[in-house]
Design an enzyme around this catalytic site. Structure first.
Site, PDB file in Angstrom:
ATOM      1  N   TYR A 222       0.832  -1.201   0.000  1.00 15.15           N
ATOM      2  CA  TYR A 222       0.000   0.000   0.000  1.00 15.15           C
ATOM      3  C   TYR A 222       0.868   1.254   0.000  1.00 15.15           C
ATOM      4  O   TYR A 222       1.729   1.432   0.864  1.00 15.15           O
ATOM      5  CB  TYR A 222      -0.889  -0.014   1.241  1.00 15.15           C
ATOM      6  CG  TYR A 222      -2.080   0.904   1.210  1.00 15.15           C
ATOM      7  CD1 TYR A 222      -3.220   0.560   0.511  1.00 15.15           C
ATOM      8  CD2 TYR A 222      -2.092   2.096   1.938  1.00 15.15           C
ATOM      9  CE1 TYR A 222      -4.335   1.372   0.507  1.00 15.15           C
ATOM     10  CE2 TYR A 222      -3.198   2.921   1.945  1.00 15.15           C
ATOM     11  CZ  TYR A 222      -4.329   2.556   1.223  1.00 15.15           C
ATOM     12  OH  TYR A 222      -5.434   3.367   1.226  1.00 15.15           O
TER      13      TYR A 222
ATOM     14  N   SER B  56       1.269  -7.700   1.872  1.00 14.16           N
ATOM     15  CA  SER B  56       0.257  -6.752   2.312  1.00 14.16           C
ATOM     16  C   SER B  56      -0.703  -6.450   1.154  1.00 14.16           C
ATOM     17  O   SER B  56      -1.371  -7.356   0.668  1.00 14.16           O
ATOM     18  CB  SER B  56       0.917  -5.494   2.859  1.00 14.16           C
ATOM     19  OG  SER B  56      -0.025  -4.683   3.520  1.00 14.16           O
ATOM     20  N   GLN B  57      -0.759  -5.193   0.666  1.00 20.52           N
ATOM     21  CA  GLN B  57      -1.606  -4.936  -0.499  1.00 20.52           C
ATOM     22  C   GLN B  57      -1.212  -5.838  -1.660  1.00 20.52           C
ATOM     23  O   GLN B  57      -2.071  -6.376  -2.362  1.00 20.52           O
ATOM     24  CB  GLN B  57      -1.498  -3.473  -0.931  1.00 20.52           C
ATOM     25  CG  GLN B  57      -2.272  -3.171  -2.211  1.00 20.52           C
ATOM     26  CD  GLN B  57      -2.046  -1.763  -2.703  1.00 20.52           C
ATOM     27  OE1 GLN B  57      -2.901  -0.907  -2.529  1.00 20.52           O
ATOM     28  NE2 GLN B  57      -0.906  -1.504  -3.323  1.00 20.52           N
TER      29      GLN B  57
ATOM     30  N   ASP C 153      -0.177  -9.106  14.008  1.00 17.72           N
ATOM     31  CA  ASP C 153      -0.401  -8.148  12.929  1.00 17.72           C
ATOM     32  C   ASP C 153      -1.698  -7.378  13.164  1.00 17.72           C
ATOM     33  O   ASP C 153      -2.797  -7.931  13.053  1.00 17.72           O
ATOM     34  CB  ASP C 153      -0.457  -8.894  11.595  1.00 17.72           C
ATOM     35  CG  ASP C 153      -0.443  -7.971  10.385  1.00 17.72           C
ATOM     36  OD1 ASP C 153      -0.668  -6.768  10.541  1.00 17.72           O
ATOM     37  OD2 ASP C 153      -0.199  -8.483   9.276  1.00 17.72           O
TER      38      ASP C 153
ATOM     39  N   HIS D 253       3.092  -6.532  11.310  1.00 18.46           N
ATOM     40  CA  HIS D 253       2.823  -6.586   9.868  1.00 18.46           C
ATOM     41  C   HIS D 253       4.067  -6.815   9.017  1.00 18.46           C
ATOM     42  O   HIS D 253       3.946  -7.130   7.834  1.00 18.46           O
ATOM     43  CB  HIS D 253       2.101  -5.306   9.437  1.00 18.46           C
ATOM     44  CG  HIS D 253       1.512  -5.362   8.070  1.00 18.46           C
ATOM     45  ND1 HIS D 253       0.668  -6.379   7.666  1.00 18.46           N
ATOM     46  CD2 HIS D 253       1.660  -4.548   6.992  1.00 18.46           C
ATOM     47  CE1 HIS D 253       0.306  -6.178   6.411  1.00 18.46           C
ATOM     48  NE2 HIS D 253       0.899  -5.085   5.978  1.00 18.46           N
TER      49      HIS D 253
END
Length: 329
Positions: free
Chosen positions: A92, A187-188, A275, A310
């Site tokens: 992201y 992640s993204q 996370d 994360h």
């Protein structure tokens, strides 16, 4: 941060009820069919970055709406035959960065396409080159609520389509093996790889790390961290129950759990049990549904990091992914 979600034994069995619209498949098949009418061949321009054992191409291919999407294609300088390919999507706010930043896949004998994320590339890293020419109605900061009142207008409809078209692009480039394409990201980027595995089911492997963009309702209910917090912020301002219903309807077309169901590829996931950005239960919701629409089971594995937030396994995982992918591809 302590572990805050379900115990691991419950996570491993977690199968939430899916909030999936009846026209999910029609929505996405129509979206991709429209995007593929822009069938220009990818533009591939060799650039000199001063490396002798790796070559880099500046790639431009048509994404959603035919919009030009940029990517770096890196591969071994002295390769023989068509190479297997890893298509990687960014986290992201990130972009494709600089061409010499990620050469480890090429050093291991793979071609590596690092796709830019339209309109992002200014939150961290070394930037990118791809604008998003499509506007949005009122939205919270970030990308989560851009076009949130209609799935046809949502930002992630465009980005997921770009990502599927990235696979189309590498399959059209000489020297790359169209039958040996894997997708990856953290992640993204992990959430995008889930989407692509569902939208382009003949990719052979997917490696989503701590994936974002899955099981949105659960995420919003148990974490106030951003980017999921953008949804909370939007709904705290737009209080009308009809607006809330439309927001969740839009996200039902974009949920990684639904894409995971449709996957056919082998899957290597990772999750971090502390996370707060992509809570473990949202990751397991996708993992436990992986390829569940298929008659025969597929290879799927989960790497668990009990003491990480994360960042998950980070670069520590690369040897693991390399060994795993070598058995699949």
């Amino acid at each position: 941060m302590a572990q805050f979600d379900m115990p691991l034994s419950d996570l491993e069995r977690y199968l939430p009820e899916l909030d999936e619209p009846a026209d999910f498949d029609e929505f996405w098949s129509t979206t991709l069919a429209e995007a593929r009418t822009f069938d220009e061949a990818p533009e591939v321009e060799r650039i000199d970055v001063g490396l002798t054992e790796v070559v880099v191409d500046d790639v431009t291919f048509p994404g959603f709406g035919g919009h030009p999407i940029k990517a770096w294609l890196t591969r071994p300088a002295h390769a023989d035959g068509d190479l297997p390919v890893v298509v990687e999507y960014e986290g992201y706010g990130g972009g494709r960065g600089l061409p010499h930043e990620k050469i480890h896949w090429a050093a291991a004998g793979y071609a590596h396409l690092r796709m830019d994320s339209r309109g992002q590339a200014s939150g961290h890293g070394a930037g990118g080159s791809t604008p998003d020419p499509v506007g949005s109605g009122p939205a919270a900061s970030g990308y989560m609520t851009r076009g949130v009142l209609d799935p046809r207008d949502h930002y992630y409809r465009r980005l997921f389509t770009d990502a599927a078209r990235a696979v189309d692009a590498v399959r059209a480039i000489p020297g790359l093996d169209p039958a040996r394409v894997a997708v990856a990201g953290g992640s993204q980027g992990g959430g995008i790889s889930l989407a692509v595995a569902g939208l382009v089911p003949d990719v052979v492997a997917a490696m989503p790390d701590v994936p974002f963009l899955t099981h949105y309702r659960r995420a919003v209910s148990i974490t106030d961290s951003y980017p999921y917090g953008e949804i909370t912020k939007y709904l705290s301002v737009h209080r009308d129950p009809e607006v809330e219903a439309q927001v969740w309807r839009t996200f039902s077309y974009l949920d990684g759990v639904s894409f995971a169901r449709r996957a056919r590829a082998a899957g290597l996931f990772s999750v971090a049990l502390m996370d707060t950005i992509c809570p473990p239960s949202t990751v397991y919701a996708a993992f436990n549904n992986w390829a569940s629409d298929q008659a025969e089971p597929v290879v799927k594995e989960m790497d668990v990091y009990p003491y990480n937030n994360h960042e998950g396994g980070g670069d520590y995982r690369f040897p693991r992914k390399l060994a795993w992918l070598g058995k699949i591809i």
